[in-house]
Design an enzyme around this catalytic site. Structure first.
Site, PDB file in Angstrom:
ATOM      1  CG  ASN A   1      -1.711   1.251   1.407  1.00  0.00           C
ATOM      2  OD1 ASN A   1      -1.760   2.089   0.500  1.00  0.00           O
ATOM      3  ND2 ASN A   1      -2.337   1.408   2.565  1.00  0.00           N
TER       4      ASN A   1
ATOM      5  CG  ASN B   1       4.995   3.890   1.019  1.00  0.00           C
ATOM      6  OD1 ASN B   1       4.657   2.975   1.763  1.00  0.00           O
ATOM      7  ND2 ASN B   1       5.267   3.717  -0.251  1.00  0.00           N
TER       8      ASN B   1
ATOM      9  N   GLY C   1       8.920   1.413   2.550  1.00  0.00           N
ATOM     10  CA  GLY C   1       7.508   1.283   2.159  1.00  0.00           C
ATOM     11  C   GLY C   1       6.851  -0.056   2.448  1.00  0.00           C
TER      12      GLY C   1
ATOM     13  CG  ASP D   1       2.554  -1.904   3.328  1.00  0.00           C
ATOM     14  OD1 ASP D   1       2.468  -3.043   2.824  1.00  0.00           O
ATOM     15  OD2 ASP D   1       2.361  -0.867   2.672  1.00  0.00           O
TER      16      ASP D   1
ATOM     17  CE1 TYR E   1      13.555  -4.984  17.756  1.00  0.00           C
ATOM     18  CE2 TYR E   1      14.931  -4.514  15.848  1.00  0.00           C
ATOM     19  CZ  TYR E   1      14.249  -5.421  16.645  1.00  0.00           C
ATOM     20  OH  TYR E   1      14.269  -6.765  16.344  1.00  0.00           O
TER      21      TYR E   1
ATOM     22  NE  ARG F   1      13.913 -10.670  18.730  1.00  0.00           N
ATOM     23  CZ  ARG F   1      14.684  -9.589  18.851  1.00  0.00           C
ATOM     24  NH1 ARG F   1      14.180  -8.452  19.291  1.00  0.00           N
ATOM     25  NH2 ARG F   1      15.946  -9.625  18.527  1.00  0.00           N
TER      26      ARG F   1
ATOM     27  CG  ASP G   1      14.887  -5.646  21.297  1.00  0.00           C
ATOM     28  OD1 ASP G   1      15.516  -6.233  20.403  1.00  0.00           O
ATOM     29  OD2 ASP G   1      15.229  -4.532  21.753  1.00  0.00           O
TER      30      ASP G   1
ATOM     31  CD  GLU H   1      18.483  -9.251  21.093  1.00  0.00           C
ATOM     32  OE1 GLU H   1      19.487  -8.907  20.464  1.00  0.00           O
ATOM     33  OE2 GLU H   1      17.838  -8.448  21.810  1.00  0.00           O
TER      34      GLU H   1
ATOM     35  CG  HIS I   1      17.499  -8.069  13.052  1.00  0.00           C
ATOM     36  ND1 HIS I   1      17.124  -9.248  13.668  1.00  0.00           N
ATOM     37  CD2 HIS I   1      17.352  -7.110  13.992  1.00  0.00           C
ATOM     38  CE1 HIS I   1      16.758  -8.993  14.907  1.00  0.00           C
ATOM     39  NE2 HIS I   1      16.895  -7.704  15.134  1.00  0.00           N
ATOM     40  CG  ASP I   2      20.576  -7.524  15.815  1.00  0.00           C
ATOM     41  OD1 ASP I   2      20.404  -6.431  15.238  1.00  0.00           O
ATOM     42  OD2 ASP I   2      19.798  -7.951  16.694  1.00  0.00           O
TER      43      ASP I   2
ATOM     44  CG  ASP J   1      22.137  -2.262  11.679  1.00  0.00           C
ATOM     45  OD1 ASP J   1      21.611  -1.636  10.759  1.00  0.00           O
ATOM     46  OD2 ASP J   1      21.883  -2.057  12.885  1.00  0.00           O
TER      47      ASP J   1
HETATM   48  C1  NOJ Z   1      18.297  -6.031  19.627  1.00  0.00           C
HETATM   49  C2  NOJ Z   1      17.699  -5.986  18.278  1.00  0.00           C
HETATM   50  O1  NOJ Z   1      17.700  -7.229  17.683  1.00  0.00           O
HETATM   51  C3  NOJ Z   1      18.466  -4.930  17.555  1.00  0.00           C
HETATM   52  O2  NOJ Z   1      18.280  -5.008  16.184  1.00  0.00           O
HETATM   53  C4  NOJ Z   1      18.004  -3.652  18.148  1.00  0.00           C
HETATM   54  O3  NOJ Z   1      18.659  -2.553  17.532  1.00  0.00           O
HETATM   55  C5  NOJ Z   1      18.308  -3.600  19.636  1.00  0.00           C
HETATM   56  N1  NOJ Z   1      17.951  -4.821  20.300  1.00  0.00           N
HETATM   57  C6  NOJ Z   1      17.585  -2.464  20.296  1.00  0.00           C
HETATM   58  O4  NOJ Z   1      16.213  -2.621  20.198  1.00  0.00           O
HETATM   59 CA    CA Z   2       3.561   1.047   2.173  1.00  0.00          CA
END
Ligand code: NOJ
Ligand code: CA
Ligand code: NOJ
Ligand code: CA
Length: 719
Positions: free
Chosen positions: A63, A67, A85, A87, A134, A261, A263, A291, A361-362, A405
């Site tokens: 969509n 954005n 963008g 979603d 985050y 999940r 954080d 995590e 992603h980390d 990252d």
């Molecule tokens: C861990 C997350 O996986 C990371 O990507 C994030 O930046 C930090 N915690 C802070 O939320």
């Molecule tokens: Ca969008």
């Protein structure tokens, strides 16, 4: 009259929805093969699922109308620090296009869905945005760039209709970037309650945040009570905050989510988290995993204790780091892989509840560098057939590369369903539902060399054996392999996709010598009908009397029998439902503490015992205990022990601590945030421990009546 009209309309809608093959949000979807333990409605148990981790902004823009405009947006997704963008509509579109179900995915973990800050934050001349989710500002509202509440509801119903669960990321450790001395920086970490400002980081007269500068990660205490980077760190020992987060997660539970999940669990008081989880599990129990980052060869006992005591599972960093060493970086062999499997099985009380992965992603994407496609496929196959709940990072099935990252967070490169990796997942993911050995089984090494690992998963009479040769240029002759299989021929469940072979099994489970191809992976399995009871999963593993607990396994039979918590029998009306693969039972009102859970069939056959269900005294609240003037000698630490099970039940080996003594209060004063039963008169003392040597306080017991809700602080002097 009105009522009956409404009922008719609802009934008509239901009939239409069912006729159209649609599922209502939260309604169980039954497929021809579903047993209740594997059904999408089973929010307590993810052992039969495969999770796919999505960066919502980076999957698909369904969509363009939602954005962002201006400098926080790059529709080409070239500048990976800006919004691209993507979603919830985009995820819904891909669900409806069957991208996930064709791959065998049964759960999606999406970015934290809550409203984030809108400002562009400039670090050293570089613009940054909250595209990752985050940087929260209102945990009760949606991030409008991801969508509206309706879009979220549509996502949940579309997912459930395809047998897919929705897991949200949730980060109650912090709001957003803030500076102690500059209220104009970013959005000053401001926290809103469904649109109403609660407070910002500077001028924090209500004490919603910690003001202890940034953590240097030097100790647990330092990591909990100081800021993670420059993120405004939430003070959970504040009644408004505690209530806010208990209510905020209910907003999402009410929207039908199936898992959470959490954080940065290493950075929040453990007692507060246990009290928050207990609240979730009494309201709507869903699978929750945290995590707790661990580096290569890092096996922190605090991480193990958290996984075993908090009631929350963890992302399995030991698994991930070892898989990367063995299959990606070549810094360890199959012996290291096998020893990770056995040491984690020893350490984690519920090892099959830990969430495994090969990249996220980390960390650098698995494929970044000079890693071959085959190694990606092997690592995926290993994760999909190992204990634990596998999570696949979006794009790994497309061999996306990218390091650091945000290099590891690019928009997905393709939705191709013909890559080998996609088809490996497609072949193996359904086995988690059809063969309980893969979902719940033990793991035993059956044949090993530096490059070859053959392991057997076993649960009751179900068996799976997996052989992996990471050496891409030499095949291996495997002789003398013994398995738990009955005699016969077993074909590769991957259908030769990774050059696997069939095997012939003779008497005693002995496999005729065979050649495992260079780079080969083969999966063999069998699932005879289970006639004796076996418990594979209990969830959640913590709860107060009266909560409902879900027990999954096989061979329970169709007639109600008995569930035991230790020697305490649960029978009759306290068994809510009883099916061959799933029982729902009420947690009994017995002496609080840890109990093994066991099933006895109506024919008086006992199952294995599942460790270790924690029966709480009752509703939990988070209380900060402070003891002043407790001087210690080198090696001694101060602990709390007292009358309730939650504070050790006067057993010094279960005392709470070591308490902290640097940030909130400083030595010789000690503090700790503890989950304790609400509205309860506690008796307690502090002790000094040095190894097994315990020194008790003198005098009579301290007493404190805990609040019925909200947080509290109790301060006493060492006596
Ligand atoms: C861990 C997350 O996986 C990371 O990507 C994030 O930046 C930090 N915690 C802070 O939320
Ligand atoms: Ca969008
Ligand atoms: C346990 C007792 O129950 C408690 O009352 C006492 O204070 C400690 N032991 C220390 O003796
Ligand atoms: Ca914190």
């Amino acid at each position: 009259m009105f009522k009956s009209v409404r009922r008719t309309i609802v009934a008509a809608f239901l009939a239409t929805a069912l006729f159209a093959g649609l599922a209502l949000p939260g309604a169980p979807v039954s497929t021809a093969f579903a047993s209740p333990d594997t059904d999408v409605s089973n929010k307590q148990n993810f052992s039969t699922d495969v999770i796919y981790q999505i960066f919502t902004d980076r999957l698909y823009d369904g969509n363009s109308g939602n954005n962002p405009s201006g400098s926080s947006f790059d529709g080409t997704c070239t500048n990976l620090k800006l919004y691209c963008g993507g979603d919830w509509q985009g995820i819904t579109d891909k669900i409806n296009a069957n991208y996930f179900s064709n791959m065998g995915i049964t759960a999606l973990w999406i970015s934290q869905p809550v409203e984030n800050i809108y400002s562009v934050v400039n670090y050293s001349g570089v613009n940054n945005t909250s595209y990752h989710g985050y940087w929260a500002r209102d945990f009760k509202k949606t991030n409008p760039y991801y969508g509206t509440v309706t879009d979220f509801q549509n996502l949940v119903s579309a997912a459930h209709a395809k047998g897919i669960k929705i897991v949200i990321d949730f980060a109650p450790n912090h709001t957003s970037p803030a500076m102690e001395t500059n209220s104009a920086f970013a959005e000053n970490g401001k926290l809103y309650d469904n649109g109403t400002l609660l407070g910002g980081y500077t001028g924090d007269t209500n004490g919603y945040f910690h003001h202890n500068l940034g953590t240097d990660f030097s100790s647990l205490e330092n990591g909990i009570y100081k800021n993670l980077y420059d993120l405004a760190d939430i003070n959970h020992n504040n009644s408004t905050i505690d209530t806010y987060f208990k209510d905020a997660i209910k907003v999402w539970l009410d929207l039908g989510i199936d898992g959470i999940r959490v954080d940065a669990v290493k950075h929040m008081p453990f007692g507060w988290q246990k009290n928050w989880l207990a609240s979730i599990y009494s309201y709507q129990p869903v699978f929750t995993f945290g995590e707790w980052f661990l580096g290569v060869n890092d096996a922190d006992p605090n991480n193990v204790q958290f996984a075993n005591e908090s009631g929350m599972s963890l992302l399995d960093f030991r698994f991930a780091q070892k898989v990367r060493q063995v299959f990606r970086d070549n810094t360890d062999t199959m012996y290291g892989l096998d020893s990770m499997i056995s040491s984690t099985a020893t350490d984690y009380a519920q090892v099959s509840d830990q969430v495994t992965f090969i990249d996220n992603h980390d960390m650098d994407r698995f494929k970044s560098g000079t890693v071959s496609d085959r190694r990606v496929e092997q690592a995926l196959a290993f994760g999909l057939t190992s204990r634990g709940v596998p999570a696949i990072y979006y794009g790994t099935e497309q061999y996306m590369a990218g390091s650091g990252d945000p290099g590891n967070r690019a928009r997905i490169s393709s939705f191709s369903e013909s890559t080998t990796a996609f088809n490996v997942i497609k072949a193996l993911a359904p086995l988690r539902k059809s063969n309980p050995a893969i979902a719940y089984g033990t793991t035993q090494q059956r044949w090993i060399s530096n490059d070859v690992y053959v392991y057997e998963r076993k649960f009751g009479d179900s068996v799976a054996v997996v052989a992996i040769n990471r050496n891409g240029s030499s095949s291996t002759s495997v002789s003398g392999l013994i398995t738990s299989f009955a005699s016969g021929t077993y074909t590769d469940a991957l259908g030769g996709l990774l050059n696997g072979n069939s095997i012939t099994v003779g008497s005693g489970g002995a496999v005729s010598t065979f050649t495992l191809a260079a780079g080969g992976v083969a999966v063999w399995q069998s699932t005879p009908t289970q006639t004796t009871p076996v418990v594979g999963h209990v969830g959640p593993v913590l709860g107060k009397p009266g909560n409902t607990v879900t027990i999954d396994g096989r061979g329970f039979g169709s007639t109600k029998g008995t569930v035991y918590f230790g020697t305490n029998a649960v029978t009759g009306a306290n068994i809510v439902s009883w099916e061959d693969s799933q029982i729902k039972a009420i947690v009994p009102s017995v002496t609080p503490g840890k109990y093994a859970v066991k099933v006895r069939t109506s024919g008086s056959v006992d199952s294995n015992s599942y460790n270790s269900f924690n029966i709480l005294t009752g509703t939990q609240v988070s209380v900060r205990f402070i003891v002043q003037n407790a001087s210690t000698t080198y090696g001694q630490n101060v602990y709390l022990v007292g009358s309730a099970s939650e504070i050790g039940g006067w057993d010094t080996s279960k005392a709470i601590g070591p308490m902290f003594n640097q940030i909130i209060t400083a030595y010789p004063n000690w503090y700790y945030d503890v989950s304790v039963p609400a509205n309860t008169a506690l008796q307690f003392k502090f002790i000094k421990k040095n190894g097994a040597t315990v020194t008790w306080e003198g005098g009579s017991n301290h007493t404190f009546t805990t609040p019925s809700s909200g947080t509290a602080t109790v301060t006493v002097s060492w006596q």
